[in-house]
Design an enzyme around this catalytic site. Structure first.
Site, PDB file in Angstrom:
ATOM      1  N   TYR A  23      -8.203   8.092  11.331  1.00 58.41           N
ATOM      2  CA  TYR A  23      -7.625   8.417  12.650  1.00 58.41           C
ATOM      3  C   TYR A  23      -8.380   9.504  13.388  1.00 58.41           C
ATOM      4  CZ  TYR A  23      -3.865   5.546  10.876  1.00 58.41           C
ATOM      5  OH  TYR A  23      -3.150   4.506  10.359  1.00 58.41           O
ATOM      6  N   ILE A  50      -7.411   0.428  10.391  1.00 60.43           N
ATOM      7  CA  ILE A  50      -8.455   1.446  10.459  1.00 60.43           C
ATOM      8  C   ILE A  50      -9.746   0.943   9.803  1.00 60.43           C
ATOM      9  CG2 ILE A  50      -6.894   3.424  10.643  1.00 60.43           C
ATOM     10  CD1 ILE A  50      -7.236   3.888   7.628  1.00 60.43           C
ATOM     11  N   PHE A 105       2.246   9.759   3.422  1.00 57.09           N
ATOM     12  CA  PHE A 105       2.572   9.657   4.845  1.00 57.09           C
ATOM     13  C   PHE A 105       2.993   8.254   5.230  1.00 57.09           C
ATOM     14  CE2 PHE A 105      -1.943   8.714   4.805  1.00 57.09           C
ATOM     15  CZ  PHE A 105      -2.046   7.661   5.696  1.00 57.09           C
ATOM     16  N   ASP A 106       2.755   7.273   4.367  1.00 61.00           N
ATOM     17  CA  ASP A 106       3.183   5.916   4.677  1.00 61.00           C
ATOM     18  C   ASP A 106       3.122   5.060   3.418  1.00 61.00           C
ATOM     19  OD1 ASP A 106       4.074   3.753   6.131  1.00 61.00           O
ATOM     20  OD2 ASP A 106       2.146   3.317   7.060  1.00 61.00           O
ATOM     21  N   PHE A 141      -5.568   5.843  -0.089  1.00 61.08           N
ATOM     22  CA  PHE A 141      -4.668   4.698  -0.168  1.00 61.08           C
ATOM     23  C   PHE A 141      -4.803   4.030  -1.525  1.00 61.08           C
ATOM     24  CE2 PHE A 141      -5.153   4.935   4.444  1.00 61.08           C
ATOM     25  CZ  PHE A 141      -3.872   4.675   4.891  1.00 61.08           C
ATOM     26  N   TYR A 173       0.827  -1.212   0.000  1.00 57.32           N
ATOM     27  CA  TYR A 173       0.000   0.000   0.000  1.00 57.32           C
ATOM     28  C   TYR A 173       0.857   1.257   0.000  1.00 57.32           C
ATOM     29  CZ  TYR A 173       1.284   0.485   4.881  1.00 57.32           C
ATOM     30  OH  TYR A 173       2.010   0.634   6.031  1.00 57.32           O
TER      31      TYR A 173
END
Length: 189
Positions: A131, A105, A85-86, A148, A71
């Site tokens: 979040y 999540i 961010f990731d 994502f 991802y």
């Protein structure tokens, strides 16, 4: 998205539209933009929006199935993709998770249902499904909408499992919070 660079879409009257693109990348990029446009045209994003980029093969995943996922996550900023961010793309370890276990999540639990092995999907997740008001310190600002791109690389269906499934959740190398709701990473399933 179908083979030979065709994409099929439905409009709000459920009319079916097929578009042919010159490359798979062009078809995938167009599909992402359609999803972003859906998000920008809705007054309030109250649930997960998703667009399949590649359908994959086999049976669609359900709660209880174990997945291995590659991802990338972006912040949704200025009506489009903001900063990453990731990501675990190009890393040694992919994310292993069991759908419905509450280890990721809520937007992932919802947005990945029905995906197939080899499938890629684009998800836009509102803050309440991600979040929320707390965000993730230093990574995800409070009340952030997240985007994502997820790819399912392996699937172990719950129906096939007899006890230990060989895809049990393991702890991650990094303290990266997403898409894990708590910052302590995974615990063994």
């Amino acid at each position: 998205v179908q083979p030979n660079n065709y994409s099929t879409f439905y409009d709000d009257q459920r009319q079916n539209w097929s578009i042919m693109f010159e490359s798979e990348k062009a078809a995938v990029d167009f599909s992402k933009q359609v999803c972003i446009a859906k998000c920008n045209s809705s007054p309030v994003l109250e649930s997960v929006l998703y667009q399949d980029l590649l359908l994959g093969e086999g049976q669609g995943v359900e709660g209880g199935d174990s997945l291995e996922v590659a991802y990338t996550g972006w912040l949704f900023q200025n009506n489009g993709l903001g900063q990453v961010f990731d990501s675990n793309v190009n890393k040694d370890k992919l994310l292993r998770l069991k759908l419905g276990s509450g280890k990721v999540i809520k937007g992932w639990e919802e947005g990945m249902m029905g995906m197939k092995k080899g499938g890629r999907r684009f998800l836009i997740i509102p803050p309440a499904w991600a979040y929320g008001a707390q965000g993730v310190t230093g990574r995800v600002p409070p009340d952030s909408t997240l985007v994502f791109e997820v790819e399912v690389t392996r699937v172990k269906l719950a129906k096939e499992c007899s006890g230990s499934d060989g895809l049990s959740v393991s702890s991650r190398d990094s303290p990266a919070p997403s898409p894990v709701p708590s910052s302590d990473g995974f615990s063994a399933d």
